[in-house]
Design a protein around this motif. Structure first.
Motif, PDB file in Angstrom:
ATOM      1  N   TYR A  29       0.828  -1.210   0.000  1.00  0.00           N
ATOM      2  CA  TYR A  29       0.000   0.000   0.000  1.00  0.00           C
ATOM      3  C   TYR A  29       0.864   1.263   0.000  1.00  0.00           C
ATOM      4  CZ  TYR A  29      -4.329  -2.566   0.750  1.00  0.00           C
ATOM      5  OH  TYR A  29      -5.409  -3.395   0.608  1.00  0.00           O
ATOM      6  N   LEU A  30       1.945   1.235   0.757  1.00  0.00           N
ATOM      7  CA  LEU A  30       2.819   2.407   0.803  1.00  0.00           C
ATOM      8  C   LEU A  30       3.435   2.695  -0.565  1.00  0.00           C
ATOM      9  CD1 LEU A  30       4.593   1.981   4.254  1.00  0.00           C
ATOM     10  CD2 LEU A  30       2.810   3.614   3.625  1.00  0.00           C
ATOM     11  N   VAL A  31       3.760   1.653  -1.306  1.00  0.00           N
ATOM     12  CA  VAL A  31       4.311   1.838  -2.656  1.00  0.00           C
ATOM     13  C   VAL A  31       3.274   2.508  -3.553  1.00  0.00           C
ATOM     14  CG1 VAL A  31       5.064   0.596  -4.720  1.00  0.00           C
ATOM     15  CG2 VAL A  31       5.979  -0.039  -2.496  1.00  0.00           C
ATOM     16  N   GLN A  32       1.998   2.159  -3.391  1.00  0.00           N
ATOM     17  CA  GLN A  32       0.933   2.766  -4.197  1.00  0.00           C
ATOM     18  C   GLN A  32       0.682   4.213  -3.783  1.00  0.00           C
ATOM     19  OE1 GLN A  32      -2.577   0.311  -3.956  1.00  0.00           O
ATOM     20  NE2 GLN A  32      -1.479  -1.541  -4.563  1.00  0.00           N
ATOM     21  N   ILE A  33       0.784   4.511  -2.495  1.00  0.00           N
ATOM     22  CA  ILE A  33       0.497   5.853  -1.986  1.00  0.00           C
ATOM     23  C   ILE A  33       1.642   6.820  -2.258  1.00  0.00           C
ATOM     24  CG2 ILE A  33       0.182   7.173   0.153  1.00  0.00           C
ATOM     25  CD1 ILE A  33      -1.347   4.802   1.268  1.00  0.00           C
ATOM     26  N   LYS A  34       2.857   6.338  -2.238  1.00  0.00           N
ATOM     27  CA  LYS A  34       4.041   7.193  -2.285  1.00  0.00           C
ATOM     28  C   LYS A  34       4.040   8.220  -3.413  1.00  0.00           C
ATOM     29  CE  LYS A  34       8.968   6.927  -1.560  1.00  0.00           C
ATOM     30  NZ  LYS A  34      10.107   6.061  -1.335  1.00  0.00           N
ATOM     31  N   GLU A  36       1.654   9.813  -4.721  1.00  0.00           N
ATOM     32  CA  GLU A  36       0.606  10.809  -4.554  1.00  0.00           C
ATOM     33  C   GLU A  36       0.796  11.692  -3.319  1.00  0.00           C
ATOM     34  OE1 GLU A  36      -3.161   8.848  -4.717  1.00  0.00           O
ATOM     35  OE2 GLU A  36      -2.584   7.683  -6.472  1.00  0.00           O
ATOM     36  N   VAL A  37       1.635  11.266  -2.389  1.00  0.00           N
ATOM     37  CA  VAL A  37       1.817  12.003  -1.137  1.00  0.00           C
ATOM     38  C   VAL A  37       3.260  12.493  -1.055  1.00  0.00           C
ATOM     39  CG1 VAL A  37       1.728  11.805   1.378  1.00  0.00           C
ATOM     40  CG2 VAL A  37       0.084  10.562  -0.004  1.00  0.00           C
ATOM     41  N   PRO A  38       3.469  13.758  -0.664  1.00  0.00           N
ATOM     42  CA  PRO A  38       4.842  14.249  -0.513  1.00  0.00           C
ATOM     43  C   PRO A  38       5.631  13.389   0.480  1.00  0.00           C
ATOM     44  CG  PRO A  38       3.276  16.055  -0.374  1.00  0.00           C
ATOM     45  CD  PRO A  38       2.478  14.789  -0.409  1.00  0.00           C
ATOM     46  N   ALA A  39       6.892  13.162   0.188  1.00  0.00           N
ATOM     47  CA  ALA A  39       7.729  12.263   0.980  1.00  0.00           C
ATOM     48  C   ALA A  39       7.827  12.696   2.444  1.00  0.00           C
ATOM     49  CB  ALA A  39       9.116  12.169   0.366  1.00  0.00           C
ATOM     50  N   GLY A  40       7.906  13.981   2.699  1.00  0.00           N
ATOM     51  CA  GLY A  40       8.030  14.466   4.068  1.00  0.00           C
ATOM     52  C   GLY A  40       6.846  14.080   4.932  1.00  0.00           C
ATOM     53  N   LEU A  42       4.720  11.570   4.442  1.00  0.00           N
ATOM     54  CA  LEU A  42       4.707  10.125   4.620  1.00  0.00           C
ATOM     55  C   LEU A  42       5.745   9.688   5.656  1.00  0.00           C
ATOM     56  CD1 LEU A  42       3.204   7.674   3.585  1.00  0.00           C
ATOM     57  CD2 LEU A  42       4.941   7.422   1.813  1.00  0.00           C
ATOM     58  N   GLU A  43       6.903  10.329   5.636  1.00  0.00           N
ATOM     59  CA  GLU A  43       7.958   9.988   6.603  1.00  0.00           C
ATOM     60  C   GLU A  43       7.544  10.384   8.015  1.00  0.00           C
ATOM     61  OE1 GLU A  43      12.552  11.178   7.474  1.00  0.00           O
ATOM     62  OE2 GLU A  43      11.897  11.064   5.384  1.00  0.00           O
ATOM     63  N   ARG A  44       6.953  11.561   8.172  1.00  0.00           N
ATOM     64  CA  ARG A  44       6.501  11.991   9.503  1.00  0.00           C
ATOM     65  C   ARG A  44       5.371  11.113  10.010  1.00  0.00           C
ATOM     66  NH1 ARG A  44       7.079  17.481   7.270  1.00  0.00           N
ATOM     67  NH2 ARG A  44       4.844  17.379   6.886  1.00  0.00           N
ATOM     68  N   LEU A  45       4.452  10.740   9.127  1.00  0.00           N
ATOM     69  CA  LEU A  45       3.363   9.838   9.510  1.00  0.00           C
ATOM     70  C   LEU A  45       3.919   8.498   9.975  1.00  0.00           C
ATOM     71  CD1 LEU A  45       0.357   9.076   9.682  1.00  0.00           C
ATOM     72  CD2 LEU A  45       0.523   8.366   7.289  1.00  0.00           C
ATOM     73  N   SER A  46       4.888   7.987   9.257  1.00  0.00           N
ATOM     74  CA  SER A  46       5.508   6.717   9.615  1.00  0.00           C
ATOM     75  C   SER A  46       6.198   6.813  10.977  1.00  0.00           C
ATOM     76  CB  SER A  46       6.509   6.306   8.536  1.00  0.00           C
ATOM     77  OG  SER A  46       7.177   5.143   8.895  1.00  0.00           O
ATOM     78  N   THR A  47       6.904   7.907  11.218  1.00  0.00           N
ATOM     79  CA  THR A  47       7.594   8.094  12.497  1.00  0.00           C
ATOM     80  C   THR A  47       6.607   8.133  13.653  1.00  0.00           C
ATOM     81  OG1 THR A  47       9.366   9.317  11.405  1.00  0.00           O
ATOM     82  CG2 THR A  47       9.123   9.632  13.785  1.00  0.00           C
TER      83      THR A  47
END
Length: 85
Positions: A29-34, A36-40, A42-47
């Motif tokens: 899912y993350l590969v599909q979302i990446k 469309e969503v700015p990397a910053g 996604l990284e903050r959400l993951s953290t």
């Protein structure tokens, strides 16, 4: 008596196959979302999600440890004396 310092030896060193399977699904899912969503973001959400999981795991462990300790205490008490009629 059981030494609590030995408790760490009972915990698994590697994730279970179910965990790895679920992680693979999430990564798909993350590969599909990446794109469309700015990397910053996604990284903050993951953290933040990792921090939430660490808190949850710690609270579950402490809850289980507390429950186990209470169970040991309850089982170590002598049986209650019931007066005969």
């Amino acid at each position: 008596m059981f030494d609590l310092s030995e408790l760490e030896n009972l915990l698994p060193d590697e994730p279970s196959p179910e965990y790895n399977e679920q992680l693979s699904k999430i990564n798909d899912y993350l590969v599909q979302i990446k794109p469309e969503v700015p990397a910053g973001i996604l990284e903050r959400l993951s953290t933040e999600y990792i921090r939430l999981n660490e808190i949850d795991a710690r609270e579950m462990f402490l809850s289980g440890l507390y429950l186990g300790a209470n169970l040991i205490l309850a089982l170590s008490q002598p049986p209650a004396r019931i007066p005969r009629p």
